[in-house]
Design a protein around this motif. Structure first.
Motif, PDB file in Angstrom:
ATOM      1  N   ALA A  33      32.904  59.112  43.220  1.00  0.00           N
ATOM      2  CA  ALA A  33      34.147  59.476  42.530  1.00  0.00           C
ATOM      3  C   ALA A  33      34.260  60.976  42.376  1.00  0.00           C
ATOM      4  O   ALA A  33      33.273  61.664  42.090  1.00  0.00           O
ATOM      5  CB  ALA A  33      34.195  58.795  41.160  1.00  0.00           C
ATOM      6  N   LYS A  34      35.492  61.459  42.539  1.00  0.00           N
ATOM      7  CA  LYS A  34      35.808  62.878  42.316  1.00  0.00           C
ATOM      8  C   LYS A  34      37.051  62.954  41.450  1.00  0.00           C
ATOM      9  O   LYS A  34      37.954  62.122  41.565  1.00  0.00           O
ATOM     10  CB  LYS A  34      36.067  63.602  43.634  1.00  0.00           C
ATOM     11  N   LEU A  35      37.091  63.951  40.593  1.00  0.00           N
ATOM     12  CA  LEU A  35      38.271  64.232  39.786  1.00  0.00           C
ATOM     13  C   LEU A  35      38.664  65.669  40.074  1.00  0.00           C
ATOM     14  O   LEU A  35      37.867  66.590  39.869  1.00  0.00           O
ATOM     15  CB  LEU A  35      37.959  64.015  38.301  1.00  0.00           C
ATOM     16  N   ASN A  36      39.869  65.829  40.612  1.00  0.00           N
ATOM     17  CA  ASN A  36      40.369  67.142  41.013  1.00  0.00           C
ATOM     18  C   ASN A  36      39.412  67.841  41.982  1.00  0.00           C
ATOM     19  O   ASN A  36      39.180  69.043  41.907  1.00  0.00           O
ATOM     20  CB  ASN A  36      40.650  68.011  39.780  1.00  0.00           C
ATOM     21  N   GLY A  37      38.856  67.052  42.898  1.00  0.00           N
ATOM     22  CA  GLY A  37      37.991  67.597  43.939  1.00  0.00           C
ATOM     23  C   GLY A  37      36.565  67.863  43.516  1.00  0.00           C
ATOM     24  O   GLY A  37      35.745  68.296  44.325  1.00  0.00           O
ATOM     25  N   LYS A  38      36.225  67.597  42.248  1.00  0.00           N
ATOM     26  CA  LYS A  38      34.871  67.848  41.747  1.00  0.00           C
ATOM     27  C   LYS A  38      34.144  66.528  41.544  1.00  0.00           C
ATOM     28  O   LYS A  38      34.716  65.570  41.028  1.00  0.00           O
ATOM     29  CB  LYS A  38      34.931  68.627  40.439  1.00  0.00           C
ATOM     30  N   ASN A  39      32.867  66.497  41.930  1.00  0.00           N
ATOM     31  CA  ASN A  39      32.067  65.286  41.776  1.00  0.00           C
ATOM     32  C   ASN A  39      31.965  64.889  40.315  1.00  0.00           C
ATOM     33  O   ASN A  39      31.695  65.735  39.455  1.00  0.00           O
ATOM     34  CB  ASN A  39      30.653  65.481  42.329  1.00  0.00           C
ATOM     35  N   VAL A  40      32.179  63.618  40.052  1.00  0.00           N
ATOM     36  CA  VAL A  40      32.031  63.083  38.699  1.00  0.00           C
ATOM     37  C   VAL A  40      30.549  63.006  38.331  1.00  0.00           C
ATOM     38  O   VAL A  40      30.173  63.175  37.174  1.00  0.00           O
ATOM     39  CB  VAL A  40      32.717  61.704  38.601  1.00  0.00           C
ATOM     40  N   THR A  41      29.696  62.763  39.318  1.00  0.00           N
ATOM     41  CA  THR A  41      28.254  62.673  39.091  1.00  0.00           C
ATOM     42  C   THR A  41      27.518  63.175  40.319  1.00  0.00           C
ATOM     43  O   THR A  41      28.066  63.179  41.424  1.00  0.00           O
ATOM     44  CB  THR A  41      27.824  61.213  38.801  1.00  0.00           C
ATOM     45  N   THR A  42      26.276  63.582  40.115  1.00  0.00           N
ATOM     46  CA  THR A  42      25.433  63.958  41.251  1.00  0.00           C
ATOM     47  C   THR A  42      24.635  62.764  41.764  1.00  0.00           C
ATOM     48  O   THR A  42      23.955  62.862  42.778  1.00  0.00           O
ATOM     49  CB  THR A  42      24.443  65.079  40.856  1.00  0.00           C
ATOM     50  N   ALA A  43      24.723  61.642  41.058  1.00  0.00           N
ATOM     51  CA  ALA A  43      24.011  60.434  41.481  1.00  0.00           C
ATOM     52  C   ALA A  43      24.570  59.936  42.815  1.00  0.00           C
ATOM     53  O   ALA A  43      25.764  60.044  43.082  1.00  0.00           O
ATOM     54  CB  ALA A  43      24.140  59.349  40.423  1.00  0.00           C
ATOM     55  N   LEU A  44      23.691  59.399  43.630  1.00  0.00           N
ATOM     56  CA  LEU A  44      24.098  58.816  44.907  1.00  0.00           C
ATOM     57  C   LEU A  44      23.833  57.313  44.867  1.00  0.00           C
ATOM     58  O   LEU A  44      23.061  56.823  44.057  1.00  0.00           O
ATOM     59  CB  LEU A  44      23.304  59.451  46.056  1.00  0.00           C
ATOM     60  N   LEU A  45      24.482  56.591  45.745  1.00  0.00           N
ATOM     61  CA  LEU A  45      24.281  55.150  45.903  1.00  0.00           C
ATOM     62  C   LEU A  45      24.637  54.365  44.636  1.00  0.00           C
ATOM     63  O   LEU A  45      24.010  53.360  44.304  1.00  0.00           O
ATOM     64  CB  LEU A  45      22.849  54.838  46.347  1.00  0.00           C
ATOM     65  N   THR A  46      25.646  54.802  43.935  1.00  0.00           N
ATOM     66  CA  THR A  46      26.118  54.084  42.749  1.00  0.00           C
ATOM     67  C   THR A  46      27.091  52.995  43.177  1.00  0.00           C
ATOM     68  O   THR A  46      27.810  53.165  44.156  1.00  0.00           O
ATOM     69  CB  THR A  46      26.828  55.059  41.786  1.00  0.00           C
ATOM     70  N   PRO A  47      27.107  51.850  42.526  1.00  0.00           N
ATOM     71  CA  PRO A  47      26.481  51.509  41.251  1.00  0.00           C
ATOM     72  C   PRO A  47      25.052  51.003  41.361  1.00  0.00           C
ATOM     73  O   PRO A  47      24.587  50.308  40.464  1.00  0.00           O
ATOM     74  CB  PRO A  47      27.394  50.418  40.716  1.00  0.00           C
ATOM     75  N   GLU A  48      24.375  51.325  42.443  1.00  0.00           N
ATOM     76  CA  GLU A  48      23.003  50.912  42.699  1.00  0.00           C
ATOM     77  C   GLU A  48      22.939  49.423  43.045  1.00  0.00           C
ATOM     78  O   GLU A  48      23.929  48.715  42.981  1.00  0.00           O
ATOM     79  CB  GLU A  48      22.086  51.266  41.519  1.00  0.00           C
ATOM     80  N   PHE A  49      21.753  48.983  43.440  1.00  0.00           N
ATOM     81  CA  PHE A  49      21.602  47.588  43.846  1.00  0.00           C
ATOM     82  C   PHE A  49      21.643  46.664  42.640  1.00  0.00           C
ATOM     83  O   PHE A  49      21.016  46.945  41.618  1.00  0.00           O
ATOM     84  CB  PHE A  49      20.281  47.360  44.590  1.00  0.00           C
ATOM     85  N   THR A  50      22.382  45.588  42.748  1.00  0.00           N
ATOM     86  CA  THR A  50      22.347  44.533  41.742  1.00  0.00           C
ATOM     87  C   THR A  50      22.406  43.196  42.459  1.00  0.00           C
ATOM     88  O   THR A  50      22.766  43.128  43.635  1.00  0.00           O
ATOM     89  CB  THR A  50      23.541  44.601  40.752  1.00  0.00           C
ATOM     90  N   SER A  51      22.078  42.156  41.774  1.00  0.00           N
ATOM     91  CA  SER A  51      22.266  40.809  42.302  1.00  0.00           C
ATOM     92  C   SER A  51      23.722  40.441  42.012  1.00  0.00           C
ATOM     93  O   SER A  51      24.030  39.863  40.979  1.00  0.00           O
ATOM     94  CB  SER A  51      21.299  39.832  41.629  1.00  0.00           C
ATOM     95  N   TYR A  52      24.609  40.816  42.913  1.00  0.00           N
ATOM     96  CA  TYR A  52      26.048  40.771  42.655  1.00  0.00           C
ATOM     97  C   TYR A  52      26.553  39.410  42.185  1.00  0.00           C
ATOM     98  O   TYR A  52      27.529  39.334  41.470  1.00  0.00           O
ATOM     99  CB  TYR A  52      26.818  41.183  43.907  1.00  0.00           C
ATOM    100  N   HIS A  53      25.901  38.328  42.589  1.00  0.00           N
ATOM    101  CA  HIS A  53      26.356  37.002  42.171  1.00  0.00           C
ATOM    102  C   HIS A  53      26.017  36.707  40.714  1.00  0.00           C
ATOM    103  O   HIS A  53      26.542  35.763  40.134  1.00  0.00           O
ATOM    104  CB  HIS A  53      25.747  35.912  43.062  1.00  0.00           C
ATOM    105  N   HIS A  54      25.130  37.517  40.122  1.00  0.00           N
ATOM    106  CA  HIS A  54      24.684  37.258  38.757  1.00  0.00           C
ATOM    107  C   HIS A  54      25.159  38.310  37.757  1.00  0.00           C
ATOM    108  O   HIS A  54      25.468  37.989  36.617  1.00  0.00           O
ATOM    109  CB  HIS A  54      23.159  37.159  38.717  1.00  0.00           C
TER     110      HIS A  54
END
Length: 195
Positions: free
Chosen positions: A75-96
């Motif tokens: 995500a970016k707001l006005n061209g600036k990164n909202v976070t420096t984190a990568l690979l968000t929202p990270e791995f989850t067991s999407y069915h659960h």
């Protein structure tokens, strides 16, 4: 912690993700690889979503972005990164369950704003094993995002993902956890991030 969302899940127009064949270890080590389409035909472009909005003309107290995805987001707001984190929202067991993140974006806001989000396959629909396999949880990317702007007078302005977001294929021809990514930087010059 659960949260009540005003936003809606949105799904950019996209083709179904290519179903990768899964190989046994015996097939892999014997070199019995199936014929496949070239990478550029098997992988789809990263999706680029955008929403423009204006702040109300009164003093701002704070702004928080709540966001998650079926796939990976940036995500970016006005061209600036909202976070420096990568690979968000990270791995989850999407069915659960599905993780979401909350970011303080107060300092990124201006009177006129552009929120942009890139969506890629990630663990949701991408290739996640050495022996092939894809679409572990689904084959269509989706976004759920909500920007909650709180003013000094206690009122809120909520910018939630809905049909008013516009989407197109980004300058990333593809981005995959195992195969890698390919960018066409000539298309980046369109500067869709802030326009």
């Amino acid at each position: 912690m659960t949260r009540t969302w005003h936003a809606k899940w949105i799904q950019p127009q996209q083709s179904d993700n290519y179903e990768e064949p899964v190989l046994s270890l015996a097939e892999m080590f014997a070199g019995k690889l199936p014929a496949q389409l070239p990478v550029t035909q098997r992988l789809r472009p990263v999706q680029h979503l955008k929403k423009c909005f204006e702040l109300e003309a009164k003093p701002l107290k704070r702004a928080q972005l709540f966001i998650t995805a079926h796939g990976l987001y940036q995500a970016k707001l006005n061209g600036k990164n909202v976070t420096t984190a990568l690979l968000t929202p990270e791995f989850t067991s999407y069915h659960h369950y599905l993780q979401y993140q909350e970011y303080d974006v107060t300092n990124l806001l201006e009177s006129e704003n552009t929120l942009t989000i890139l969506l890629a396959d990630g663990w949701y629909a991408g290739r996640v094993s050495v022996n092939g396999g894809s679409n572990q949880f689904g084959n269509k990317l989706q976004l759920l995002a909500e920007l909650v702007i709180t003013y000094v007078d206690g009122t809120e302005q909520i910018i939630g993902s809905d049909e008013s977001f516009v989407a197109k294929a980004s300058y990333y021809d593809y981005s995959d956890l195992f195969i890698g990514e390919c960018q066409d930087l000539r298309r980046k010059a369109e500067n869709w991030l802030v326009n």
